[in-house]
Design an enzyme around this catalytic site. Sequence first.
Site, PDB file in Angstrom:
ATOM      1  N   CYS A  37       5.155   8.939   0.571  1.00  0.00           N
ATOM      2  CA  CYS A  37       3.674   9.344   0.420  1.00  0.00           C
ATOM      3  C   CYS A  37       3.465  10.331  -0.739  1.00  0.00           C
ATOM      4  O   CYS A  37       4.177  11.418  -0.976  1.00  0.00           O
ATOM      5  CB  CYS A  37       3.403   9.982   1.930  1.00  0.00           C
ATOM      6  SG  CYS A  37       1.411  10.554   1.756  1.00  0.00           S
ATOM      7  N   HIS A  43      10.095   6.626   8.707  1.00  0.00           N
ATOM      8  CA  HIS A  43      10.689   6.666   7.218  1.00  0.00           C
ATOM      9  C   HIS A  43      12.204   6.875   7.584  1.00  0.00           C
ATOM     10  O   HIS A  43      12.703   7.536   8.508  1.00  0.00           O
ATOM     11  CB  HIS A  43      10.201   7.866   6.383  1.00  0.00           C
ATOM     12  CG  HIS A  43       8.777   7.737   6.092  1.00  0.00           C
ATOM     13  ND1 HIS A  43       8.471   7.940   4.726  1.00  0.00           N
ATOM     14  CD2 HIS A  43       7.736   6.804   6.613  1.00  0.00           C
ATOM     15  CE1 HIS A  43       6.934   7.465   4.524  1.00  0.00           C
ATOM     16  NE2 HIS A  43       6.570   7.025   5.759  1.00  0.00           N
ATOM     17  N   ASN A  90       9.987   4.257   3.132  1.00  0.00           N
ATOM     18  CA  ASN A  90       9.589   3.952   4.838  1.00  0.00           C
ATOM     19  C   ASN A  90      10.801   3.038   5.249  1.00  0.00           C
ATOM     20  O   ASN A  90      11.775   2.413   4.194  1.00  0.00           O
ATOM     21  CB  ASN A  90       8.510   2.863   4.520  1.00  0.00           C
ATOM     22  CG  ASN A  90       7.162   3.581   4.248  1.00  0.00           C
ATOM     23  OD1 ASN A  90       6.651   4.231   4.935  1.00  0.00           O
ATOM     24  ND2 ASN A  90       6.797   3.490   3.019  1.00  0.00           N
ATOM     25  N   ARG A 136       0.821  -1.218   0.019  1.00  0.00           N
ATOM     26  CA  ARG A 136       0.044  -0.188   0.107  1.00  0.00           C
ATOM     27  C   ARG A 136       0.956   1.320   0.046  1.00  0.00           C
ATOM     28  O   ARG A 136       0.890   1.918  -0.985  1.00  0.00           O
ATOM     29  CB  ARG A 136      -1.017  -0.014   1.212  1.00  0.00           C
ATOM     30  CG  ARG A 136      -2.069   0.940   1.236  1.00  0.00           C
ATOM     31  CD  ARG A 136      -1.694   2.308   1.485  1.00  0.00           C
ATOM     32  NE  ARG A 136      -0.884   2.568   2.965  1.00  0.00           N
ATOM     33  CZ  ARG A 136      -0.485   3.706   3.594  1.00  0.00           C
ATOM     34  NH1 ARG A 136      -0.461   4.608   2.732  1.00  0.00           N
ATOM     35  NH2 ARG A 136       0.230   3.503   4.567  1.00  0.00           N
ATOM     36  N   ASP A 137       1.667   1.494   1.021  1.00  0.00           N
ATOM     37  CA  ASP A 137       2.553   2.827   1.511  1.00  0.00           C
ATOM     38  C   ASP A 137       3.502   2.902   0.238  1.00  0.00           C
ATOM     39  O   ASP A 137       4.000   3.912  -0.393  1.00  0.00           O
ATOM     40  CB  ASP A 137       3.033   2.760   2.744  1.00  0.00           C
ATOM     41  CG  ASP A 137       3.346   4.384   3.034  1.00  0.00           C
ATOM     42  OD1 ASP A 137       3.277   5.104   2.217  1.00  0.00           O
ATOM     43  OD2 ASP A 137       3.754   4.303   4.049  1.00  0.00           O
ATOM     44  N   HIS A 160       5.778   4.254  12.877  1.00  0.00           N
ATOM     45  CA  HIS A 160       5.777   4.065  11.325  1.00  0.00           C
ATOM     46  C   HIS A 160       6.799   5.131  10.979  1.00  0.00           C
ATOM     47  O   HIS A 160       6.729   6.502  10.789  1.00  0.00           O
ATOM     48  CB  HIS A 160       4.501   4.677  10.636  1.00  0.00           C
ATOM     49  CG  HIS A 160       4.343   4.278   9.437  1.00  0.00           C
ATOM     50  ND1 HIS A 160       3.849   3.781   8.670  1.00  0.00           N
ATOM     51  CD2 HIS A 160       4.982   5.509   8.352  1.00  0.00           C
ATOM     52  CE1 HIS A 160       3.780   3.806   7.277  1.00  0.00           C
ATOM     53  NE2 HIS A 160       4.485   4.901   6.971  1.00  0.00           N
TER      54      HIS A 160
HETATM   55  P1  HMG Z   1     -13.033  15.058  -1.612  1.00  0.00           P
HETATM   56  O1  HMG Z   1     -12.563  15.519  -2.888  1.00  0.00           O
HETATM   57  O2  HMG Z   1     -12.999  16.154  -0.492  1.00  0.00           O
HETATM   58  O3  HMG Z   1     -14.022  13.966  -1.597  1.00  0.00           O
HETATM   59  O4  HMG Z   1     -11.966  14.248  -1.178  1.00  0.00           O
HETATM   60  P2  HMG Z   1     -15.646  14.341  -1.389  1.00  0.00           P
HETATM   61  O5  HMG Z   1     -15.926  13.626  -0.293  1.00  0.00           O
HETATM   62  O6  HMG Z   1     -15.960  15.896  -1.472  1.00  0.00           O
HETATM   63  O7  HMG Z   1     -16.126  13.486  -2.888  1.00  0.00           O
HETATM   64  C1  HMG Z   1     -15.988  13.895  -4.127  1.00  0.00           C
HETATM   65  C2  HMG Z   1     -16.098  12.604  -4.965  1.00  0.00           C
HETATM   66  O8  HMG Z   1     -15.130  11.861  -4.558  1.00  0.00           O
HETATM   67  C3  HMG Z   1     -17.348  12.097  -4.802  1.00  0.00           C
HETATM   68  O9  HMG Z   1     -17.716  11.649  -6.176  1.00  0.00           O
HETATM   69  C4  HMG Z   1     -17.500  11.064  -3.962  1.00  0.00           C
HETATM   70  O10 HMG Z   1     -18.298  10.134  -4.133  1.00  0.00           O
HETATM   71  C5  HMG Z   1     -15.919  10.630  -4.359  1.00  0.00           C
HETATM   72  P3  HMG Z   1     -18.848  12.585  -7.251  1.00  0.00           P
HETATM   73  O11 HMG Z   1     -20.052  12.624  -6.297  1.00  0.00           O
HETATM   74  O12 HMG Z   1     -18.180  13.979  -7.505  1.00  0.00           O
HETATM   75  O13 HMG Z   1     -18.824  11.526  -8.443  1.00  0.00           O
HETATM   76  N1  HMG Z   1     -15.427   9.597  -3.089  1.00  0.00           N
HETATM   77  C6  HMG Z   1     -14.678   8.433  -3.162  1.00  0.00           C
HETATM   78  N2  HMG Z   1     -14.788   7.508  -4.334  1.00  0.00           N
HETATM   79  C7  HMG Z   1     -14.084   6.612  -4.102  1.00  0.00           C
HETATM   80  N3  HMG Z   1     -13.725   6.259  -2.958  1.00  0.00           N
HETATM   81  C8  HMG Z   1     -13.764   6.886  -1.881  1.00  0.00           C
HETATM   82  C9  HMG Z   1     -14.260   8.056  -1.949  1.00  0.00           C
HETATM   83  N4  HMG Z   1     -14.478   9.216  -1.157  1.00  0.00           N
HETATM   84  C10 HMG Z   1     -15.214  10.227  -2.003  1.00  0.00           C
HETATM   85  N5  HMG Z   1     -13.178   6.544  -0.624  1.00  0.00           N
HETATM   86  C11 HMG Z   1     -10.922  12.136  -0.279  1.00  0.00           C
HETATM   87  C12 HMG Z   1     -11.525  13.645   0.125  1.00  0.00           C
HETATM   88  C13 HMG Z   1     -10.799  11.752   1.487  1.00  0.00           C
HETATM   89  C14 HMG Z   1     -11.930  11.045  -0.694  1.00  0.00           C
HETATM   90  C15 HMG Z   1      -9.682  12.297  -0.836  1.00  0.00           C
HETATM   91  O14 HMG Z   1      -8.782  13.311  -0.119  1.00  0.00           O
HETATM   92  C16 HMG Z   1      -8.850  11.191  -0.764  1.00  0.00           C
HETATM   93  O15 HMG Z   1      -9.049   9.995  -1.450  1.00  0.00           O
HETATM   94  N6  HMG Z   1      -7.530  11.198  -0.317  1.00  0.00           N
HETATM   95  C17 HMG Z   1      -6.687  10.168  -0.115  1.00  0.00           C
HETATM   96  C18 HMG Z   1      -4.968  10.433  -0.129  1.00  0.00           C
HETATM   97  C19 HMG Z   1      -4.289   9.299   0.320  1.00  0.00           C
HETATM   98  O16 HMG Z   1      -4.551   8.106   0.094  1.00  0.00           O
HETATM   99  N7  HMG Z   1      -3.042   9.475   0.718  1.00  0.00           N
HETATM  100  C20 HMG Z   1      -2.265   8.773   1.002  1.00  0.00           C
HETATM  101  C21 HMG Z   1      -2.371   7.755   2.012  1.00  0.00           C
HETATM  102  S1  HMG Z   1      -1.735   8.677   3.712  1.00  0.00           S
HETATM  103  C22 HMG Z   1      -0.111   8.070   3.909  1.00  0.00           C
HETATM  104  O17 HMG Z   1       0.302   7.411   3.054  1.00  0.00           O
HETATM  105  C23 HMG Z   1       0.448   8.352   5.331  1.00  0.00           C
HETATM  106  C24 HMG Z   1       0.770   7.108   5.879  1.00  0.00           C
HETATM  107  O18 HMG Z   1       1.229   6.101   5.269  1.00  0.00           O
HETATM  108  C25 HMG Z   1       1.489   7.406   7.232  1.00  0.00           C
HETATM  109  C26 HMG Z   1       2.696   8.166   7.135  1.00  0.00           C
HETATM  110  O19 HMG Z   1       3.672   7.754   6.538  1.00  0.00           O
HETATM  111  O20 HMG Z   1       2.346   9.422   7.727  1.00  0.00           O
HETATM  112  C27 HMG Z   1      -0.565   6.323   6.371  1.00  0.00           C
HETATM  113 MG    MG Z   2       4.826   5.761   5.181  1.00  0.00          MG
END
Ligand code: HMG
Ligand code: MG
Length: 316
Positions: A249, A218, A258, A20-21, A216
């Site tokens: 990320c 890096h 990581n 995933r990450d 977690h």
């Molecule tokens: P948004 O644009 O604010 O979403 O994004 P919304 O709620 O306004 O919805 C807009 C549209 O997206 C709608 O569709 C929803 O249905 C759709 P429309 O009506 O316009 O056709 N939608 C979705 N579709 C599929 N799956 C969903 C979903 N949600 C809404 N789940 C949102 C907000 C949270 C969805 C967006 O910002 C997002 O997907 N972010 C994900 C970012 C991400 O994955 N980042 C990486 C992970 S974090 C990380 O890696 C750090 C970590 O490893 C730890 C570390 O190292 O620190 C964990």
């Molecule tokens: Mg990470």
Amino acid sequence: MKVPAPGLPARVRIHEVGARDGLQNEKETVPTEVKAEFIRRLAVAGLTTIEATSFVHPKWVPQLADAEQLFPLLGDIADVGDVALPVLVPNERGLDRALALGARSIAVFGSATETFAARNLNRTVDASLAMFEPVVARAKAAKVQVRGYLSMCFGDPWEGAVPVAQVVRVAKALMDLGCDELSLGDTIGVATPGHVTALLTALNEAGVPTPSIGVHFHDTYGQALSNTLAALQHGVSTVDASAGGLGGCPYARSATGNLATEDLVWMLDGLGIETGVDLAELTATSVWLAGHLGRPSPSRTVRALTPPSSSASHKE
Ligand code: HMG
Ligand code: MG
């Protein structure tokens, strides 16, 4: 050679995040079948918690847009042993998708800083907590395990150093939602061991017990293993790592790799700490994946254990 050190846990659970990450950050999208084989091989190597994918908006993380196709391919992993396959879920839409496929373990992912919350979740910190609230409640009602990630726990590329009290507030809020486990993310790899101990102590003082905390790290500044050791000395026994050191990320500038699972296992093996992971099998898996990615693993241990002539990881 195993030389135990006093005051460390006897066993560590590695929370493997490579699929995933790691893969969320690759420029090339890895074919779904290769991801499934990667996860299967990680399970064969003895990893028991393998984060599989994310049910996020596919526009935000196109590399994981195949979650619906991938997750059903993982049914046979259960044959390898008792393996948990957590998936990231930011909101109720993501939870619906995950539950529809039978996911039994999810993770919400918050931020200790406002800038990263805005960039990663399109919301303020408090609005993201409000978004997670029904997700955690519904998951718990369905007896689904919930992890709460917290990013930028030590430093943030836009805001600089992050005060411990600021991290503790959001961490506590995530735990108050009902998360079973908290994972403290050093998303840009700036932590040093004293800072790790200070944060863990502050969390304990705020009522978050050490057994519910994972770390977690890096390796941006080469501190990930030192920070891990500090966490182990504090009693932490859940450590996140990424096979071959894959990933960072996509929404955090300067979030490089990581902590590599192989580097972690090398240290834990040397300390006589049980992980259940077969380092040779895991290394072979990372070399195999590096062949698919067309570049070598950044893990020191993978490189040290791999003869250059036989290594796909040395193809550049
Ligand atoms: P948004 O644009 O604010 O979403 O994004 P919304 O709620 O306004 O919805 C807009 C549209 O997206 C709608 O569709 C929803 O249905 C759709 P429309 O009506 O316009 O056709 N939608 C979705 N579709 C599929 N799956 C969903 C979903 N949600 C809404 N789940 C949102 C907000 C949270 C969805 C967006 O910002 C997002 O997907 N972010 C994900 C970012 C991400 O994955 N980042 C990486 C992970 S974090 C990380 O890696 C750090 C970590 O490893 C730890 C570390 O190292 O620190 C964990
Ligand atoms: Mg990470």
